[in-house]
Design a protein around this motif. Sequence first.
Motif, PDB file in Angstrom:
ATOM      1  N   GLY A 172       0.810  -1.217   0.000  1.00 27.80           N
ATOM      2  CA  GLY A 172       0.000   0.000   0.000  1.00 27.80           C
ATOM      3  C   GLY A 172       0.839   1.262   0.000  1.00 27.80           C
ATOM      4  O   GLY A 172       0.514   2.242  -0.683  1.00 27.80           O
ATOM      5  N   THR A 173       1.945   1.258   0.741  1.00 24.21           N
ATOM      6  CA  THR A 173       2.843   2.414   0.773  1.00 24.21           C
ATOM      7  C   THR A 173       3.405   2.688  -0.617  1.00 24.21           C
ATOM      8  O   THR A 173       3.540   3.844  -1.043  1.00 24.21           O
ATOM      9  CB  THR A 173       4.009   2.169   1.761  1.00 24.21           C
ATOM     10  OG1 THR A 173       3.474   1.911   3.058  1.00 24.21           O
ATOM     11  CG2 THR A 173       4.953   3.368   1.820  1.00 24.21           C
ATOM     12  N   LEU A 182       2.011   1.776  -3.589  1.00 19.31           N
ATOM     13  CA  LEU A 182       0.940   2.283  -4.453  1.00 19.31           C
ATOM     14  C   LEU A 182       0.740   3.775  -4.222  1.00 19.31           C
ATOM     15  O   LEU A 182       0.582   4.553  -5.171  1.00 19.31           O
ATOM     16  CB  LEU A 182      -0.367   1.523  -4.182  1.00 19.31           C
ATOM     17  CG  LEU A 182      -0.447   0.089  -4.682  1.00 19.31           C
ATOM     18  CD1 LEU A 182      -1.683  -0.590  -4.112  1.00 19.31           C
ATOM     19  CD2 LEU A 182      -0.485   0.036  -6.209  1.00 19.31           C
ATOM     20  N   ASN A 183       0.772   4.172  -2.960  1.00 18.58           N
ATOM     21  CA  ASN A 183       0.594   5.579  -2.610  1.00 18.58           C
ATOM     22  C   ASN A 183       1.741   6.430  -3.157  1.00 18.58           C
ATOM     23  O   ASN A 183       1.530   7.510  -3.724  1.00 18.58           O
ATOM     24  CB  ASN A 183       0.503   5.734  -1.096  1.00 18.58           C
ATOM     25  CG  ASN A 183       0.217   7.156  -0.665  1.00 18.58           C
ATOM     26  OD1 ASN A 183      -0.773   7.755  -1.067  1.00 18.58           O
ATOM     27  ND2 ASN A 183       1.111   7.714   0.145  1.00 18.58           N
ATOM     28  N   THR A 187      -2.879   4.423  -5.801  1.00 19.21           N
ATOM     29  CA  THR A 187      -3.763   3.888  -4.764  1.00 19.21           C
ATOM     30  C   THR A 187      -5.147   3.537  -5.294  1.00 19.21           C
ATOM     31  O   THR A 187      -5.728   2.511  -4.919  1.00 19.21           O
ATOM     32  CB  THR A 187      -3.897   4.896  -3.600  1.00 19.21           C
ATOM     33  OG1 THR A 187      -2.583   5.195  -3.097  1.00 19.21           O
ATOM     34  CG2 THR A 187      -4.739   4.320  -2.476  1.00 19.21           C
ATOM     35  N   ASP A 188      -5.689   4.366  -6.180  1.00 20.68           N
ATOM     36  CA  ASP A 188      -7.029   4.131  -6.725  1.00 20.68           C
ATOM     37  C   ASP A 188      -7.007   3.387  -8.058  1.00 20.68           C
ATOM     38  O   ASP A 188      -8.040   3.256  -8.722  1.00 20.68           O
ATOM     39  CB  ASP A 188      -7.774   5.468  -6.905  1.00 20.68           C
ATOM     40  CG  ASP A 188      -7.960   6.197  -5.586  1.00 20.68           C
ATOM     41  OD1 ASP A 188      -8.182   5.511  -4.565  1.00 20.68           O
ATOM     42  OD2 ASP A 188      -7.869   7.436  -5.572  1.00 20.68           O
ATOM     43  N   LEU A 223      -5.402   0.204  -8.495  1.00 21.87           N
ATOM     44  CA  LEU A 223      -5.116  -1.224  -8.337  1.00 21.87           C
ATOM     45  C   LEU A 223      -6.179  -2.022  -9.091  1.00 21.87           C
ATOM     46  O   LEU A 223      -7.376  -1.803  -8.925  1.00 21.87           O
ATOM     47  CB  LEU A 223      -5.125  -1.609  -6.860  1.00 21.87           C
ATOM     48  CG  LEU A 223      -4.713  -3.053  -6.524  1.00 21.87           C
ATOM     49  CD1 LEU A 223      -3.236  -3.269  -6.833  1.00 21.87           C
ATOM     50  CD2 LEU A 223      -4.999  -3.365  -5.063  1.00 21.87           C
ATOM     51  N   VAL A 265      -4.514  -4.781  -1.311  1.00 22.15           N
ATOM     52  CA  VAL A 265      -3.437  -3.964  -0.738  1.00 22.15           C
ATOM     53  C   VAL A 265      -2.949  -4.610   0.554  1.00 22.15           C
ATOM     54  O   VAL A 265      -3.740  -5.141   1.337  1.00 22.15           O
ATOM     55  CB  VAL A 265      -3.957  -2.536  -0.442  1.00 22.15           C
ATOM     56  CG1 VAL A 265      -2.868  -1.687   0.189  1.00 22.15           C
ATOM     57  CG2 VAL A 265      -4.480  -1.888  -1.719  1.00 22.15           C
ATOM     58  N   ASN A 302       0.435  -4.578   3.778  1.00 20.67           N
ATOM     59  CA  ASN A 302       1.391  -3.736   4.504  1.00 20.67           C
ATOM     60  C   ASN A 302       2.675  -4.517   4.773  1.00 20.67           C
ATOM     61  O   ASN A 302       2.743  -5.722   4.517  1.00 20.67           O
ATOM     62  CB  ASN A 302       0.778  -3.244   5.817  1.00 20.67           C
ATOM     63  CG  ASN A 302       0.264  -4.397   6.671  1.00 20.67           C
ATOM     64  OD1 ASN A 302       1.017  -5.312   7.009  1.00 20.67           O
ATOM     65  ND2 ASN A 302      -1.014  -4.372   7.012  1.00 20.67           N
TER      66      ASN A 302
END
Length: 201
Positions: free
Chosen positions: A165-166, A168-169, A174-175, A177, A182, A184
Amino acid sequence: MITVNAMGDNCPIPVIKTKKAMQEITGPETIEVLVDNEIAVQNVTKMAVSSGGNVTSEKLGEKEFKVTIQMNGAVAKEAGEEAVCTPDRKGDTIVVIASDKMGSGNDELGKVLIKGFIFAVTQLEELPKAMIFYNGGATLTAEGSDSLEDLKSLEAQGVEILTCGTCLNYYGLTDKLEVGSVTNMYTIVEKMAEAGKIIQP
């Protein structure tokens, strides 16, 4: 387009229904098979590939899967594997992908290689338990990736697709995928620690 509805059917019924549909075609045809579990996806896929079909699969929802088979023509009555129930094809291997390229040297070649690597994973006799994507590898599970079809096929067969997730951000994805879920760093470490074998291209 031929649709085979095998929702709620226990093995080997989905394989038998699909095999019957394949044997009835006379020319190039697309067959869509709807099933409600990952093992059925694996069994239908294995039989269709052995009969010369080009197969992709996708998870449509909870207990809802679609296997798409592209056939070039009629299939011999004896072609394909017998309609048997095989156990889950997943082992305890984890595939970890940290880049959108494979190897170092030429970046364009590296992108071709990683796409080929992911396709090769779909062809393994024993599929990995999970595939984890982080850093540049996170782009491979997001919108625009050339590997989405192969990754969706693996997910439909029960392979867990996890993306950091980090990461993707960081990449602004993030939006975007498109496959899997997601995760961690704690889960990534936990999955890798529990793995019987880790493969990193």
